[in-house]
Design a protein around this motif. Sequence first.
Motif, short mmCIF file in Angstrom:
data_model
loop_
_atom_site.label_atom_id
_atom_site.label_comp_id
_atom_site.label_asym_id
_atom_site.label_seq_id
_atom_site.Cartn_x
_atom_site.Cartn_y
_atom_site.Cartn_z
N LEU A 193 0.88 -1.14 0.05
CA LEU A 193 0.10 -0.07 -0.04
C LEU A 193 0.99 1.11 -0.06
CD1 LEU A 193 -2.98 1.22 0.10
CD2 LEU A 193 -2.56 1.21 2.65
N ALA A 194 0.72 2.39 -0.94
CA ALA A 194 1.29 3.52 -0.90
C ALA A 194 0.49 4.39 -1.14
CB ALA A 194 2.30 3.47 -2.16
N ARG A 199 4.64 4.62 1.99
CA ARG A 199 4.59 3.20 1.66
C ARG A 199 4.75 2.03 2.56
NH1 ARG A 199 8.74 2.04 -1.27
NH2 ARG A 199 7.60 0.51 -2.68
N GLU A 200 4.03 1.22 2.36
CA GLU A 200 4.17 -0.03 3.70
C GLU A 200 5.06 -1.01 3.06
OE1 GLU A 200 0.36 -0.92 4.75
OE2 GLU A 200 0.17 0.53 6.39
N SER A 223 0.05 0.12 -4.66
CA SER A 223 -1.20 0.68 -5.10
C SER A 223 -1.64 1.76 -3.71
CB SER A 223 -2.23 0.17 -5.35
OG SER A 223 -3.59 0.83 -5.82
N ASN A 224 -2.34 2.82 -4.25
CA ASN A 224 -2.70 3.75 -3.31
C ASN A 224 -4.14 3.10 -2.71
OD1 ASN A 224 -4.00 4.41 -5.59
ND2 ASN A 224 -4.48 6.27 -4.81
N ALA A 228 -7.44 -2.57 -4.54
CA ALA A 228 -6.69 -3.19 -5.67
C ALA A 228 -5.75 -4.29 -5.04
CB ALA A 228 -5.83 -1.86 -6.22
N LEU A 229 -5.18 -4.00 -3.78
CA LEU A 229 -4.38 -4.91 -3.44
C LEU A 229 -5.19 -6.34 -2.87
CD1 LEU A 229 -2.02 -2.69 -1.24
CD2 LEU A 229 -1.72 -3.30 -3.60
#
Length: 297
Positions: A193-194, A199-200, A223-224, A228-229
């Motif tokens: 996750l960004a 950003r993780e 992805s933000n 999506a993830l």
Amino acid sequence: MSNLADISLFLRVVDHKSISAAARSVGISPALASKRLQVLESNLGVRLLHRTTRKVSVTPEGLELALKGRHLVEDLETLTSDLKQVTKEVSGTLRITAGVSFGRVFISPLLPQFLQQHPKLKIQLNLSDETSNLIDSGYDLAIRISSSLESSGLVAKKIISNKRILAASPDYLGKYGSPKTLEELAQYNCLILASGQGREDFLQLMDQKGREHKVKVQGTLESNLGDALYQAALSGLGISLHSEWHIKEDLEQGRLCHVLPEFYKETSIYAVMPQRQFVPLRVRAFTQFIEQQLNKL
């Protein structure tokens, strides 16, 4: 001293981008609206609007008044309205922003019930995983999930704790195996996750004894957008970190598997609002409603 009603009229011009539309919204003629705006400019000694035959645009001084004056006008209107009403009613327009997944799963299904309880209320809901500036964007309230909120001149009320856990699909784990230790996670394809909070790719997780552990991860997708993830994890692309409530049903149905269940990330769900002395009744009512509903889960 400038008339509050004239400042309110000016704010409507900013919102509608038209003097005529602003005049109609308050039930006066465009000519009278123009005259009142000219008086306001004269009293303040600055030009607030550039006017042409086709459009109006806001000057830098006008933008400053809109930015700093809107909440003052709303606060005073809220105060005088509350003082005048014997029985307070939740009314007006409530502008809310929330993350996509949380908004879709929890906020959206609750809105019909809240609106039925308060028939004079309107709600504008924006779902985005990007962190919006509440004041600049004109939001009354944001529902945010975070481990901590940076000091930003906003008021944040913790609603409920939120645990995030690692998960992957059975197909992915069947093909690559499941990590046995947190250190092994660095060897797997992690979905990152960004967002506006960073950003993780450097995970800070807690174990069951409350000890903190850190691990650097990498992967082929970032992805933000948490959804999506989530979809990528369901499709077998890799391991991702999700709120427990987000994937609870997938875990129960076997679409996802809990990875390294002894580790988790502790976050919280917050109601965030502009720092004002007089919080509108609609905001107080909705915050209380959401807190009650979430604590039933």
